[in-house]
Design a protein around this motif. Structure first.
Motif, PDB file in Angstrom:
ATOM      1  N   ASN A  38       0.866  -1.170   0.000  1.00  0.00           N
ATOM      2  CA  ASN A  38       0.000   0.000   0.000  1.00  0.00           C
ATOM      3  C   ASN A  38       0.896   1.212   0.000  1.00  0.00           C
ATOM      4  O   ASN A  38       1.535   1.538   0.988  1.00  0.00           O
ATOM      5  CB  ASN A  38      -0.926   0.008   1.212  1.00  0.00           C
ATOM      6  N   GLY A  39       0.968   1.837  -1.146  1.00  0.00           N
ATOM      7  CA  GLY A  39       1.905   2.931  -1.311  1.00  0.00           C
ATOM      8  C   GLY A  39       1.260   4.277  -1.106  1.00  0.00           C
ATOM      9  O   GLY A  39       0.106   4.372  -0.700  1.00  0.00           O
ATOM     10  N   GLN A  40       2.042   5.321  -1.382  1.00  0.00           N
ATOM     11  CA  GLN A  40       1.500   6.661  -1.228  1.00  0.00           C
ATOM     12  C   GLN A  40       0.639   7.042  -2.427  1.00  0.00           C
ATOM     13  O   GLN A  40      -0.103   8.001  -2.382  1.00  0.00           O
ATOM     14  CB  GLN A  40       2.640   7.650  -0.970  1.00  0.00           C
ATOM     15  N   GLN A  41       0.745   6.256  -3.531  1.00  0.00           N
ATOM     16  CA  GLN A  41      -0.132   6.512  -4.668  1.00  0.00           C
ATOM     17  C   GLN A  41      -1.333   5.586  -4.602  1.00  0.00           C
ATOM     18  O   GLN A  41      -1.205   4.406  -4.317  1.00  0.00           O
ATOM     19  CB  GLN A  41       0.616   6.267  -5.984  1.00  0.00           C
ATOM     20  N   SER A  42      -2.485   6.134  -4.897  1.00  0.00           N
ATOM     21  CA  SER A  42      -3.733   5.398  -4.751  1.00  0.00           C
ATOM     22  C   SER A  42      -3.948   4.396  -5.885  1.00  0.00           C
ATOM     23  O   SER A  42      -3.547   4.619  -7.017  1.00  0.00           O
ATOM     24  CB  SER A  42      -4.877   6.400  -4.731  1.00  0.00           C
ATOM     25  N   THR A  43      -4.582   3.271  -5.544  1.00  0.00           N
ATOM     26  CA  THR A  43      -4.946   2.281  -6.556  1.00  0.00           C
ATOM     27  C   THR A  43      -6.453   2.280  -6.801  1.00  0.00           C
ATOM     28  O   THR A  43      -6.973   1.396  -7.471  1.00  0.00           O
ATOM     29  CB  THR A  43      -4.540   0.862  -6.094  1.00  0.00           C
ATOM     30  N   VAL A  44      -7.140   3.280  -6.235  1.00  0.00           N
ATOM     31  CA  VAL A  44      -8.596   3.325  -6.328  1.00  0.00           C
ATOM     32  C   VAL A  44      -9.028   3.645  -7.763  1.00  0.00           C
ATOM     33  O   VAL A  44      -8.495   4.541  -8.397  1.00  0.00           O
ATOM     34  CB  VAL A  44      -9.157   4.383  -5.351  1.00  0.00           C
ATOM     35  N   ASP A  45     -10.016   2.872  -8.250  1.00  0.00           N
ATOM     36  CA  ASP A  45     -10.591   3.154  -9.566  1.00  0.00           C
ATOM     37  C   ASP A  45     -11.825   4.046  -9.376  1.00  0.00           C
ATOM     38  O   ASP A  45     -12.819   3.635  -8.775  1.00  0.00           O
ATOM     39  CB  ASP A  45     -10.979   1.832 -10.246  1.00  0.00           C
ATOM     40  N   ASP A  46     -11.736   5.263  -9.926  1.00  0.00           N
ATOM     41  CA  ASP A  46     -12.758   6.286  -9.721  1.00  0.00           C
ATOM     42  C   ASP A  46     -14.143   5.952 -10.229  1.00  0.00           C
ATOM     43  O   ASP A  46     -15.133   6.399  -9.667  1.00  0.00           O
ATOM     44  CB  ASP A  46     -12.319   7.578 -10.431  1.00  0.00           C
ATOM     45  N   ALA A  71     -21.157   4.615   2.281  1.00  0.00           N
ATOM     46  CA  ALA A  71     -20.719   5.127   0.974  1.00  0.00           C
ATOM     47  C   ALA A  71     -20.396   3.993   0.005  1.00  0.00           C
ATOM     48  O   ALA A  71     -19.903   4.229  -1.097  1.00  0.00           O
ATOM     49  CB  ALA A  71     -19.488   6.003   1.156  1.00  0.00           C
ATOM     50  N   ALA A  72     -20.715   2.758   0.410  1.00  0.00           N
ATOM     51  CA  ALA A  72     -20.277   1.581  -0.352  1.00  0.00           C
ATOM     52  C   ALA A  72     -20.712   1.624  -1.814  1.00  0.00           C
ATOM     53  O   ALA A  72     -19.975   1.190  -2.698  1.00  0.00           O
ATOM     54  CB  ALA A  72     -20.816   0.309   0.309  1.00  0.00           C
ATOM     55  N   ASP A  73     -21.905   2.173  -2.075  1.00  0.00           N
ATOM     56  CA  ASP A  73     -22.425   2.119  -3.434  1.00  0.00           C
ATOM     57  C   ASP A  73     -22.291   3.439  -4.194  1.00  0.00           C
ATOM     58  O   ASP A  73     -22.873   3.615  -5.255  1.00  0.00           O
ATOM     59  CB  ASP A  73     -23.879   1.616  -3.405  1.00  0.00           C
ATOM     60  N   LYS A  74     -21.505   4.337  -3.628  1.00  0.00           N
ATOM     61  CA  LYS A  74     -21.164   5.577  -4.338  1.00  0.00           C
ATOM     62  C   LYS A  74     -19.899   5.359  -5.136  1.00  0.00           C
ATOM     63  O   LYS A  74     -18.987   4.648  -4.680  1.00  0.00           O
ATOM     64  CB  LYS A  74     -20.856   6.674  -3.312  1.00  0.00           C
ATOM     65  N   ARG A  75     -19.818   5.996  -6.288  1.00  0.00           N
ATOM     66  CA  ARG A  75     -18.573   5.916  -7.056  1.00  0.00           C
ATOM     67  C   ARG A  75     -17.451   6.607  -6.294  1.00  0.00           C
ATOM     68  O   ARG A  75     -17.667   7.642  -5.671  1.00  0.00           O
ATOM     69  CB  ARG A  75     -18.735   6.611  -8.402  1.00  0.00           C
ATOM     70  N   ALA A  76     -16.249   6.037  -6.402  1.00  0.00           N
ATOM     71  CA  ALA A  76     -15.115   6.553  -5.635  1.00  0.00           C
ATOM     72  C   ALA A  76     -14.777   7.994  -5.998  1.00  0.00           C
ATOM     73  O   ALA A  76     -14.209   8.715  -5.185  1.00  0.00           O
ATOM     74  CB  ALA A  76     -13.899   5.646  -5.835  1.00  0.00           C
ATOM     75  N   LYS A  77     -15.163   8.410  -7.205  1.00  0.00           N
ATOM     76  CA  LYS A  77     -14.831   9.798  -7.578  1.00  0.00           C
ATOM     77  C   LYS A  77     -15.577  10.808  -6.719  1.00  0.00           C
ATOM     78  O   LYS A  77     -15.181  11.964  -6.651  1.00  0.00           O
ATOM     79  CB  LYS A  77     -15.076  10.046  -9.069  1.00  0.00           C
ATOM     80  N   HIS A  78     -16.657  10.354  -6.053  1.00  0.00           N
ATOM     81  CA  HIS A  78     -17.380  11.265  -5.168  1.00  0.00           C
ATOM     82  C   HIS A  78     -16.888  11.174  -3.725  1.00  0.00           C
ATOM     83  O   HIS A  78     -17.462  11.806  -2.841  1.00  0.00           O
ATOM     84  CB  HIS A  78     -18.889  10.980  -5.230  1.00  0.00           C
ATOM     85  N   ARG A  93     -11.136   8.043   0.309  1.00  0.00           N
ATOM     86  CA  ARG A  93     -10.319   7.359  -0.715  1.00  0.00           C
ATOM     87  C   ARG A  93      -9.155   6.629  -0.065  1.00  0.00           C
ATOM     88  O   ARG A  93      -8.820   5.501  -0.420  1.00  0.00           O
ATOM     89  CB  ARG A  93      -9.731   8.374  -1.699  1.00  0.00           C
ATOM     90  N   ARG A  94      -8.521   7.339   0.879  1.00  0.00           N
ATOM     91  CA  ARG A  94      -7.367   6.777   1.579  1.00  0.00           C
ATOM     92  C   ARG A  94      -7.775   5.481   2.285  1.00  0.00           C
ATOM     93  O   ARG A  94      -7.066   4.483   2.260  1.00  0.00           O
ATOM     94  CB  ARG A  94      -6.867   7.826   2.579  1.00  0.00           C
ATOM     95  N   ARG A  95      -8.943   5.521   2.926  1.00  0.00           N
ATOM     96  CA  ARG A  95      -9.413   4.343   3.659  1.00  0.00           C
ATOM     97  C   ARG A  95      -9.756   3.199   2.702  1.00  0.00           C
ATOM     98  O   ARG A  95      -9.462   2.036   2.981  1.00  0.00           O
ATOM     99  CB  ARG A  95     -10.623   4.711   4.515  1.00  0.00           C
ATOM    100  N   LEU A  96     -10.369   3.545   1.572  1.00  0.00           N
ATOM    101  CA  LEU A  96     -10.710   2.508   0.587  1.00  0.00           C
ATOM    102  C   LEU A  96      -9.429   1.871   0.038  1.00  0.00           C
ATOM    103  O   LEU A  96      -9.329   0.640  -0.106  1.00  0.00           O
ATOM    104  CB  LEU A  96     -11.527   3.129  -0.551  1.00  0.00           C
ATOM    105  N   ASP A  97      -8.455   2.708  -0.223  1.00  0.00           N
ATOM    106  CA  ASP A  97      -7.189   2.231  -0.741  1.00  0.00           C
ATOM    107  C   ASP A  97      -6.514   1.281   0.258  1.00  0.00           C
ATOM    108  O   ASP A  97      -6.029   0.209  -0.094  1.00  0.00           O
ATOM    109  CB  ASP A  97      -6.292   3.451  -1.011  1.00  0.00           C
ATOM    110  N   LEU A  98      -6.543   1.700   1.530  1.00  0.00           N
ATOM    111  CA  LEU A  98      -5.954   0.853   2.569  1.00  0.00           C
ATOM    112  C   LEU A  98      -6.720  -0.458   2.697  1.00  0.00           C
ATOM    113  O   LEU A  98      -6.118  -1.526   2.823  1.00  0.00           O
ATOM    114  CB  LEU A  98      -6.007   1.569   3.913  1.00  0.00           C
ATOM    115  N   ALA A  99      -8.047  -0.373   2.657  1.00  0.00           N
ATOM    116  CA  ALA A  99      -8.871  -1.575   2.783  1.00  0.00           C
ATOM    117  C   ALA A  99      -8.456  -2.600   1.730  1.00  0.00           C
ATOM    118  O   ALA A  99      -8.377  -3.797   2.006  1.00  0.00           O
ATOM    119  CB  ALA A  99     -10.343  -1.224   2.646  1.00  0.00           C
ATOM    120  N   SER A 100      -8.105  -2.119   0.523  1.00  0.00           N
ATOM    121  CA  SER A 100      -7.762  -3.047  -0.552  1.00  0.00           C
ATOM    122  C   SER A 100      -6.488  -3.833  -0.240  1.00  0.00           C
ATOM    123  O   SER A 100      -6.311  -4.951  -0.722  1.00  0.00           O
ATOM    124  CB  SER A 100      -7.616  -2.298  -1.884  1.00  0.00           C
TER     125      SER A 100
END
Ligand SMILES: Nc1ncnc2c1ncn2[C@@H]1O[C@H](COP(=O)(O)OP(=O)(O)O)[C@@H](O)[C@H]1O
Ligand SMILES: [Mg+2]
Length: 310
Positions: free
Chosen positions: A78-86, A124-131, A137-144
């Motif tokens: 889990n790096g400083q760059q996000s892997t989240v797909d918007d 927020a589970a069913d909201k698109r990550a871009k919102h 985002r940070r938490r979603l990225d970490l969760a992954s």
């Protein structure tokens, strides 16, 4: 995990200049250091994302250069760059990662729900990550990165910018994967984080290891607990120094005398009654354990964190 004499140069500058590391399997190593110390460079080399210019490293029993694919199969980063797909929702992001880690559809979905709950993203589970907000985002990225328990998990400043509640969630997840046998290399600028999580701390400063040991070992380098007495009248400082005995340090500006003590509470009682017997009324008497901040300052000559901590 092992690194010997790792070196990495960017242009004329050595980001790592003979970096050594030995992390026993199943333990947490906290890699601590100020901005620019070389933490991310070390993590990226160990995770096979960056080539080294000297030395060698082994991760999960494989050489990072000669056996990079074997290393990659066993690590998560889990790096400083996000892997989240918007364009995907939070849940879809996690399910996608679960599928990439070869979970069945049902398993991936169940794991996604667990993680959404743990990281406070259920609503927020069913909201698109871009919102999502930056923190979400940070938490979603970490969760992954917690979808499966890899052999080795790299977390590069996992809680920078998170509020205390979410930092606590991340710490809990780290402890959980460690209990499952994962080896963790975690970089942080926060000493309390290393104190909470790390079995071993390596202090990195300008590409070299400045100190290493358990959190307690680093603190005890400073000579253990101290007693501090503050008085109202500078004229009382010599008496207090005499009561505290050899090695007492007098801070005239702060009206404070301090000394190392071996026996904490007994020392407190002894000093309090000795001062009373001499008619000295202290403004404050306190026992203080050295913090990792004290240790870091003593080791590197500067404070670990320059900014304000969340
Ligand atoms: N891709 C790069 N190109 C040039 N310089 C870099 C690059 N990555 C890191 N550096 C330099 O290497 C040093 C260590 O950086 P880094 O490993 O990111 O430190 P940290 O993660 O501890 O803040 C810094 O001086 C940084 O400017
Ligand atoms: Mg970094």
């Amino acid at each position: 995990m092992l690194a010997e004499g790792l070196r990495k140069r960017f242009d004329e500058k050595w980001a790592l200049d003979g970096f050594d590391l030995a992390v026993p399997a199943g333990t947490v190593c906290g890699l601590l250091g100020p901005n620019g110390a070389g933490k991310t460079t070390a993590v990226r080399i160990l995770a096979t994302l960056l080539r080294l210019d000297g030395g060698r490293a082994e991760v999960a029993g494989h050489d990072v250069e000669r056996e990079a694919p074997a290393v990659r199969r066993q690590v998560a980063l889990n790096g400083q760059q996000s892997t989240v797909d918007d364009v995907l929702t939070g849940r879809e992001n996690l399910v996608m990662w679960g599928r990439l880690y070869h979970l069945s559809r049902r398993e991936a979905s169940a794991r996604a729900d667990e993680l959404l709950e743990q990281f406070g993203l259920t609503d927020a589970a069913d909201k698109r990550a871009k919102h999502y907000s930056g923190g979400m985002r940070r938490r979603l990225d970490l969760a992954s990165s917690f979808i499966t328990a890899p052999s080795v998990l790299f977390l590069d400043e996992p809680t920078t910018g998170l509020d205390p509640r979410n930092r606590g969630e991340v710490w809990r997840e780290v402890k959980r994967v460690v209990a499952d046998g994962t080896t963790v290399l975690l970089t942080t600028q926060y000493l309390d984080e290393a104190d909470q999580l790390a079995d071993q701390i390596v202090v990195l400063d300008t590409g070299r290891v400045a100190a290493q040991g358990t959190p307690d070992q680093l603190k005890s380098r400073l000579g253990g607990d101290r007693i501090e007495v503050v008085v109202r009248d500078a004229g009382e400082l010599p008496v207090v120094a005499e009561v505290l005995g050899a090695g007492a340090e007098v801070d005239h500006d702060a009206f404070r005398v301090s000394a190392a003590v071996a026996d904490r509470v007994a020392a407190l009682t002894r000093v309090t009654s000795a001062l009373a017997a001499r008619g000295v009324e202290a403004e404050d008497i306190a026992l203080r354990r050295p913090t990792l901040d004290d240790a870091f300052l003593a080791i590197t000559g500067h404070k670990a964190v320059t900014g304000v901590q969340a």
